[in-house]
Scaffold this motif. Structure first.
Motif, PDB file in Angstrom:
ATOM      1  N   GLY A  10     -40.498  14.674  -7.088  1.00 33.69           N
ATOM      2  CA  GLY A  10     -39.899  13.442  -6.960  1.00 33.69           C
ATOM      3  C   GLY A  10     -38.512  13.311  -7.420  1.00 33.69           C
ATOM      4  N   THR A  11     -38.138  14.466  -7.960  1.00 31.99           N
ATOM      5  CA  THR A  11     -36.938  14.238  -9.048  1.00 31.99           C
ATOM      6  C   THR A  11     -35.694  15.248  -8.118  1.00 31.99           C
ATOM      7  OG1 THR A  11     -38.335  14.191 -10.667  1.00 31.99           O
ATOM      8  CG2 THR A  11     -36.099  14.572 -11.125  1.00 31.99           C
ATOM      9  N   SER A  12     -34.686  14.429  -7.948  1.00 29.56           N
ATOM     10  CA  SER A  12     -33.507  15.147  -7.487  1.00 29.56           C
ATOM     11  C   SER A  12     -32.325  15.353  -8.491  1.00 29.56           C
ATOM     12  CB  SER A  12     -32.965  14.327  -6.178  1.00 29.56           C
ATOM     13  OG  SER A  12     -33.918  13.941  -5.206  1.00 29.56           O
ATOM     14  N   VAL A  13     -31.717  16.550  -8.433  1.00 27.83           N
ATOM     15  CA  VAL A  13     -30.617  16.701  -9.162  1.00 27.83           C
ATOM     16  C   VAL A  13     -29.478  16.178  -8.281  1.00 27.83           C
ATOM     17  CG1 VAL A  13     -28.911  18.313 -10.451  1.00 27.83           C
ATOM     18  CG2 VAL A  13     -31.805  18.277 -10.604  1.00 27.83           C
ATOM     19  N   LEU A  14     -28.684  15.317  -8.624  1.00 26.65           N
ATOM     20  CA  LEU A  14     -27.549  14.924  -7.969  1.00 26.65           C
ATOM     21  C   LEU A  14     -26.520  15.764  -8.194  1.00 26.65           C
ATOM     22  CD1 LEU A  14     -27.866  10.964  -8.284  1.00 26.65           C
ATOM     23  CD2 LEU A  14     -28.713  12.348  -6.663  1.00 26.65           C
ATOM     24  N   GLN A  15     -25.797  16.280  -9.305  1.00 26.56           N
ATOM     25  CA  GLN A  15     -24.683  16.871  -9.877  1.00 26.56           C
ATOM     26  C   GLN A  15     -25.159  17.282 -11.220  1.00 26.56           C
ATOM     27  OE1 GLN A  15     -21.841  14.237 -11.062  1.00 26.56           O
ATOM     28  NE2 GLN A  15     -20.231  15.513 -10.602  1.00 26.56           N
ATOM     29  N   ILE A  16     -24.423  18.757 -11.322  1.00 29.80           N
ATOM     30  CA  ILE A  16     -24.506  19.206 -12.559  1.00 29.80           C
ATOM     31  C   ILE A  16     -23.014  19.098 -13.274  1.00 29.80           C
ATOM     32  CG2 ILE A  16     -24.564  21.563 -13.942  1.00 29.80           C
ATOM     33  CD1 ILE A  16     -26.326  22.506 -11.503  1.00 29.80           C
ATOM     34  N   GLY A  17     -23.117  18.315 -14.265  1.00 31.76           N
ATOM     35  CA  GLY A  17     -21.785  17.795 -14.813  1.00 31.76           C
ATOM     36  C   GLY A  17     -20.985  18.807 -15.402  1.00 31.76           C
ATOM     37  N   GLU A  18     -19.591  18.810 -15.584  1.00 30.80           N
ATOM     38  CA  GLU A  18     -18.711  19.849 -16.246  1.00 30.80           C
ATOM     39  C   GLU A  18     -19.439  20.083 -17.468  1.00 30.80           C
ATOM     40  OE1 GLU A  18     -15.732  21.205 -15.410  1.00 30.80           O
ATOM     41  OE2 GLU A  18     -16.160  20.181 -13.285  1.00 30.80           O
ATOM     42  N   ASP A  19     -19.971  19.223 -18.343  1.00 34.95           N
ATOM     43  CA  ASP A  19     -20.474  18.985 -19.530  1.00 34.95           C
ATOM     44  C   ASP A  19     -22.023  19.884 -19.611  1.00 34.95           C
ATOM     45  OD1 ASP A  19     -21.737  17.225 -18.124  1.00 34.95           O
ATOM     46  OD2 ASP A  19     -21.486  15.596 -19.555  1.00 34.95           O
ATOM     47  N   SER A  67     -38.128   6.095 -10.603  1.00 35.83           N
ATOM     48  CA  SER A  67     -37.487   4.893 -11.270  1.00 35.83           C
ATOM     49  C   SER A  67     -36.083   4.900 -11.254  1.00 35.83           C
ATOM     50  CB  SER A  67     -37.907   5.166 -12.946  1.00 35.83           C
ATOM     51  OG  SER A  67     -37.505   6.321 -13.547  1.00 35.83           O
ATOM     52  N   GLY A  68     -35.310   5.645 -10.756  1.00 42.59           N
ATOM     53  CA  GLY A  68     -33.764   5.378 -10.802  1.00 42.59           C
ATOM     54  C   GLY A  68     -33.070   6.425 -11.109  1.00 42.59           C
ATOM     55  N   LEU A  69     -31.617   6.178 -11.507  1.00 37.95           N
ATOM     56  CA  LEU A  69     -30.878   7.376 -12.077  1.00 37.95           C
ATOM     57  C   LEU A  69     -31.225   7.602 -13.435  1.00 37.95           C
ATOM     58  CD1 LEU A  69     -27.422   5.881 -10.735  1.00 37.95           C
ATOM     59  CD2 LEU A  69     -28.985   7.723  -9.585  1.00 37.95           C
ATOM     60  N   GLY A  70     -30.501   8.985 -13.900  1.00 36.32           N
ATOM     61  CA  GLY A  70     -30.936   9.470 -15.118  1.00 36.32           C
ATOM     62  C   GLY A  70     -30.191  10.427 -15.455  1.00 36.32           C
ATOM     63  N   GLU A  71     -30.086  10.998 -16.582  1.00 34.49           N
ATOM     64  CA  GLU A  71     -29.574  12.562 -17.103  1.00 34.49           C
ATOM     65  C   GLU A  71     -30.566  12.895 -17.817  1.00 34.49           C
ATOM     66  OE1 GLU A  71     -26.052  11.354 -19.227  1.00 34.49           O
ATOM     67  OE2 GLU A  71     -25.059  10.753 -17.394  1.00 34.49           O
ATOM     68  N   ILE A  72     -30.280  14.177 -17.815  1.00 35.43           N
ATOM     69  CA  ILE A  72     -31.144  15.360 -18.712  1.00 35.43           C
ATOM     70  C   ILE A  72     -30.187  16.363 -19.171  1.00 35.43           C
ATOM     71  CG2 ILE A  72     -32.011  16.500 -16.531  1.00 35.43           C
ATOM     72  CD1 ILE A  72     -34.573  16.697 -17.979  1.00 35.43           C
ATOM     73  N   ALA A  73     -30.343  16.802 -20.373  1.00 35.76           N
ATOM     74  CA  ALA A  73     -29.291  17.749 -20.954  1.00 35.76           C
ATOM     75  C   ALA A  73     -30.359  18.926 -21.079  1.00 35.76           C
ATOM     76  CB  ALA A  73     -28.567  17.466 -22.171  1.00 35.76           C
ATOM     77  N   ALA A  74     -29.945  20.034 -21.266  1.00 36.69           N
ATOM     78  CA  ALA A  74     -30.871  21.369 -21.927  1.00 36.69           C
ATOM     79  C   ALA A  74     -29.922  22.439 -22.113  1.00 36.69           C
ATOM     80  CB  ALA A  74     -31.523  21.788 -20.549  1.00 36.69           C
ATOM     81  N   ARG A  75     -30.402  23.279 -22.955  1.00 38.23           N
ATOM     82  CA  ARG A  75     -29.697  24.508 -23.497  1.00 38.23           C
ATOM     83  C   ARG A  75     -29.648  25.537 -22.564  1.00 38.23           C
ATOM     84  NH1 ARG A  75     -32.986  26.604 -28.499  1.00 38.23           N
ATOM     85  NH2 ARG A  75     -30.943  27.824 -28.852  1.00 38.23           N
ATOM     86  N   ARG A  76     -30.344  25.451 -21.448  1.00 37.66           N
ATOM     87  CA  ARG A  76     -30.241  26.666 -20.572  1.00 37.66           C
ATOM     88  C   ARG A  76     -30.708  26.220 -19.150  1.00 37.66           C
ATOM     89  NH1 ARG A  76     -28.052  28.199 -23.875  1.00 37.66           N
ATOM     90  NH2 ARG A  76     -28.308  30.352 -24.861  1.00 37.66           N
ATOM     91  N   ILE A  77     -29.818  26.104 -17.846  1.00 38.75           N
ATOM     92  CA  ILE A  77     -30.401  25.565 -16.802  1.00 38.75           C
ATOM     93  C   ILE A  77     -30.604  26.691 -15.656  1.00 38.75           C
ATOM     94  CG2 ILE A  77     -29.374  24.268 -14.720  1.00 38.75           C
ATOM     95  CD1 ILE A  77     -27.450  22.854 -16.724  1.00 38.75           C
ATOM     96  N   MET A  78     -31.562  26.790 -14.970  1.00 39.46           N
ATOM     97  CA  MET A  78     -31.800  27.489 -13.857  1.00 39.46           C
ATOM     98  C   MET A  78     -31.874  27.139 -12.744  1.00 39.46           C
ATOM     99  SD  MET A  78     -35.060  30.361 -13.737  1.00 39.46           S
ATOM    100  CE  MET A  78     -35.522  30.815 -12.197  1.00 39.46           C
ATOM    101  N   ILE A  79     -31.116  27.480 -11.707  1.00 40.51           N
ATOM    102  CA  ILE A  79     -30.908  27.018 -10.502  1.00 40.51           C
ATOM    103  C   ILE A  79     -31.912  27.933  -9.624  1.00 40.51           C
ATOM    104  CG2 ILE A  79     -29.370  26.388  -8.352  1.00 40.51           C
ATOM    105  CD1 ILE A  79     -27.071  26.258 -10.418  1.00 40.51           C
ATOM    106  N   ALA A  80     -32.741  27.268  -8.907  1.00 36.57           N
ATOM    107  CA  ALA A  80     -33.797  27.884  -8.089  1.00 36.57           C
ATOM    108  C   ALA A  80     -34.182  27.228  -6.837  1.00 36.57           C
ATOM    109  CB  ALA A  80     -35.032  28.513  -8.937  1.00 36.57           C
TER     110      ALA A  80
END
Lengths: 290, 451
Positions: free
Chosen positions: A81-90, A99-112
């Motif tokens: 139930g968690t959608s990624v809206l955007q991968i920021g420049e950062d 529960s609404g909007l949020g942000e999450i940062a990680a050292r590595r991102i995998m797009i699958a």
């Protein structure tokens, strides 16, 4: 809460196998973000047999395979139930969940994020817009997940492997396709696709044929096709647009900390191949973190 | 069921709904009769969703007067009805020297029409405003107050406000015949008979056929088909303003415009057709539209197509709107409302109410207005998915709650298309690959629960 080391976008075969492999390699701070209510990806709605051999040496239905994949990541952080809206420049992911909007940062991102079929509109298949026009993926969800029969006698556009999945899906609820239509002079799926459709399932395959127009007001009533240079009409009450898979890139980004795996990378692969690719990419991610 | 009304409006498009709203808010007992399974299922279903200033409308025409009155009222009421506005401006772009030579007259006409902020801009200024536009653009007339609105939430809001003021909306209710007995109309519909003191014909593409109930129709509707191609959302950054061509005698031409839902679209074509009911697309025309869009904005060649659609505009043989009252028959004709109907609807409704007062009867003292805000679907404004809940349609980020709301309430979606128009579900780039089965299940559940 601490940011995870790895965020995986998409909980299908590639994403789940990557999560599992990362855990095996000792990287446990991994989060999988899945926008559907349940992880498993496209196999969740492929109700027929043909899944699991390349990964588990078993032959399962898609939902069975999806359940096996979910079991293999039990205990890991799989957020449905968690959608990624955007991968920021950062590199920060803007997300939304229950529960609404949020942000999450990680050292590595995998797009699958997988793949989907090309629907009617970008194919410029003309005519009116009645009910009963859908892709194989949508048909599978109608039939296997909801038990709906959206039509009784559809035309199938395309002759890729997935087009034969469309036939199997139809047969599950007694839907009888009136024809398969292929623009080329031969079927896209390798031999013996055409003979199987004709001889085993009784669905005629019309080669050198393309759809000109869909007719019907409420429900599809017929399609006009160009077949071997001749215009003809086929009475039907549905049209299934199959295949012509395109990567599902609802979000996409590139960079040294961003990896991709599975069918978001063309060309089209089986779920088993995606599973293996997820593992391989997970190993690359692990090395890059070491 | 009450079957005795002051006003019966035939036709549940944007014009009929605005008229229904106006009379209902004036305190009259009103009913609207729509032949389709839902409102907005005819001419109002497929348009370009622009709010026009009237800068290019025929000077001195009724159409211009209604558009300008409609524009003003839309801006005046939009906050209370929660109607969105995307302030884009428009550019009438000249692509040839001949077109460039016509720009001064376009500006002069705009000024004659009272749209005095229209000005010509040169090639450099145009490039600064629209850096993605093809180098071939030579100059433009800038129309600062042409804007983008939501083609469906606006008329839906008019419908809800009319309902709140006691009006009825009857769908699947095609009017098959009618008779005037000197005091009121007896109307026969597909869903039963009713009586109304005054009948308003706002039947769009069927306007001349409905008119024949009252008199030999003085006009003929020849539906004009317009096809559209909608590009995927990354395209919306490529053209800020509405890009209009220099018009010809026959048509305003093909427009490149953002939608309020965050896409970029091109259309409409203008093809006279016999069909009043079904608007069909055809591949060669769609290919031409796409190619034209790429000519205008070359970067569009790398962007996918999300949707295709076609609409039918109720064109008549006359240049202007046909709005007249037949006081001896208590009948008001509202016909030939072409592509400007969305902008003009509120103005048309005011004009119709004035005709009623002048020729038929006085209006009762209006009660205090009740405001019925509609859910926002515009991409540039806050949407419910941002507050949590379950997203069903991922491409358009439509929540389960939004879909449930559209399937209940005073005017629940009458069919799947009505549900799509009310929520955007299945309208995004995957066109229902991921969510159409879930949406169909919710629709079926709601219909089962109602019956």
């Amino acid at each position: 809460m601490q940011d995870p080391d790895v965020v995986i976008i998409g909980g299908g075969p590639a994403g789940l196998s990557a999560a599992r492999r990362l855990a095996e390699l000792g990287i446990r701070n991994v989060t999988v973000l899945e926008r559907e209510a349940e992880a498993g990806g496209v196999p969740r709605h492929c109700g027929h047999l043909g899944f699991g051999w390349q990964s588990h040496r078993r032959i399962w239905s898609g939902p069975h395979f999806a359940a096996a994949m979910r079991r293999s990541v039990e205990g890991l952080d799989i957020r449905t139930g968690t959608s990624v809206l955007q991968i920021g420049e950062d590199g920060v992911l803007r997300i939304r969940d229950r529960s609404g909007l949020g942000e999450i940062a990680a050292r590595r991102i995998m797009i699958a994020t997988g793949t989907r079929e090309t629907p009617r509109a970008p194919r410029f298949a003309g005519g009116s817009r009645p009910q009963g026009v859908m892709t194989t993926g949508a048909l599978q969800q109608h039939v296997y997940l909801q038990g709906f029969r959206p039509f009784k006698a559809p035309v199938i556009v395309g002759t890729e492997w997935v087009s034969f999945s469309a036939i199997l899906t139809c047969r599950h609820l007694g839907i009888r396709p009136v024809a398969m239509i292929e623009a080329q002079a031969r079927t896209s799926a390798p031999w013996p696709g055409g003979p199987i459709a004709r001889l085993i399932y009784g669905v005629p395959v019309l080669l050198n044929s393309r759809i000109l127009e869909i007719r019907g007001k409420q429900q599809v009533e017929a399609v006009a096709i160009q077949s071997d240079g001749q215009r003809r009409e086929l009475a039907c009450d549905g049209v299934i647009f199959t295949g012509q898979f395109v990567p599902e890139r609802a979000v996409f980004a590139e960079g040294p900390t961003i990896f991709t795996a599975g069918n978001v990378n063309a060309p089209l692969k089986t779920s088993g191949q995606c599973w293996h690719e997820g593992r391989a990419v997970a190993e690359n991610i692990a090395r890059s973190l070491a | 069921m009450r079957n005795d009304f002051d006003i019966a409006v035939i036709g549940g498009g944007v014009v009929g709904l605005a008229i229904l709203r106006r009379f209902a808010m004036s305190g009259l007992r009103c009913v609207l009769l729509e032949r389709g399974a839902d409102i907005l299922s005819g001419a109002s279903k497929g348009n370009s969703a622009l709010l026009h200033t009237g800068f290019d409308a025929p000077t001195g025409s009724l159409e211009l007067a209604c558009m300008q009155a409609g524009y003003e009222e839309y801006l005046a009421i939009r906050d209370r009805l929660n109607l969105p506005l995307l302030e884009s401006a428009a550019l009438v772009v000249a692509w040839t020297e001949e077109e460039l030579a016509q720009l001064p007259e376009i500006v002069a006409k705009a000024h004659r029409n009272g749209v005095r902020d229209v000005e010509q801009i040169g090639r450099g200024a145009l490039r600064r405003r629209e850096p993605h536009l093809s180098e071939a653009a030579l100059g433009a007339a800038l129309v600062p107050r042409e804007h983008i609105i939501d083609p469906w939430s606006a008329p839906l809001a008019y419908a809800h406000q009319a309902l709140a003021h006691g009006a009825e909306i009857r769908r699947n209710s095609e009017v098959t015949s009618g008779a005037y007995d000197g005091e009121s109309w007896q109307l026969a519909t597909a869903a039963g008979n009713l009586r109304a003191r005054v009948t308003v014909n706002a039947a769009g593409n069927f306007g001349d056929l409905v008119e024949a109930i009252a008199r030999p129709s003085p006009f003929t509707i020849t539906p004009r088909r317009g096809q559209f191609v909608v590009f995927d959302k990354p395209a919306a950054t490529l053209a800020k303003a509405i890009i209009l061509p220099v018009p010809t005698e026959r048509t305003k031409g093909v427009v490149l415009f953002r939608t309020i839902f965050g896409n970029l679209a091109i259309g409409p074509t203008a093809e006279d057709v016999d069909e009043r009911d079904v608007a069909a697309c055809d591949q060669p025309t769609l290919e031409r539209l796409r190619a034209r869009a790429i000519e205008m904005v070359p970067e569009l060649s790398g962007i996918g197509v999300t949707a295709i659609y076609a609409g039918l505009r109720p064109a008549s043989e006359r240049k202007d709107y046909i709005i007249e009252a037949l006081p001896t028959q208590n009948w008001i004709t509202v016909g030939g409302i072409r592509s400007t109907g969305l902008t003009a609807a509120l103005g048309i409704a005011r004009h119709v109410a004035k005709l009623y007062e002048e020729t038929i009867d006085s209006l009762p003292k209006a009660p205090d207005p009740i405001w019925t805000p509609v859910p926002n679907l515009a991409e540039h404004l806050p949407r419910p998915y941002m507050d949590g809940g379950e997203v069903v349609c991922h491409c358009e980020l439509v929540t389960r709650q939004e879909i449930q709301a559209a399937l209940s309430g005073a005017l629940p979606a009458g069919d799947m298309n009505g549900l799509k128009r009310r929520t955007r579900a299945t309208m995004g780039r995957c066109q229902g690959f991921y969510c159409s089965a879930n949406v169909a299940a919710m629709y079926r559940e709601a219909v089962d629960a109602r019956s």
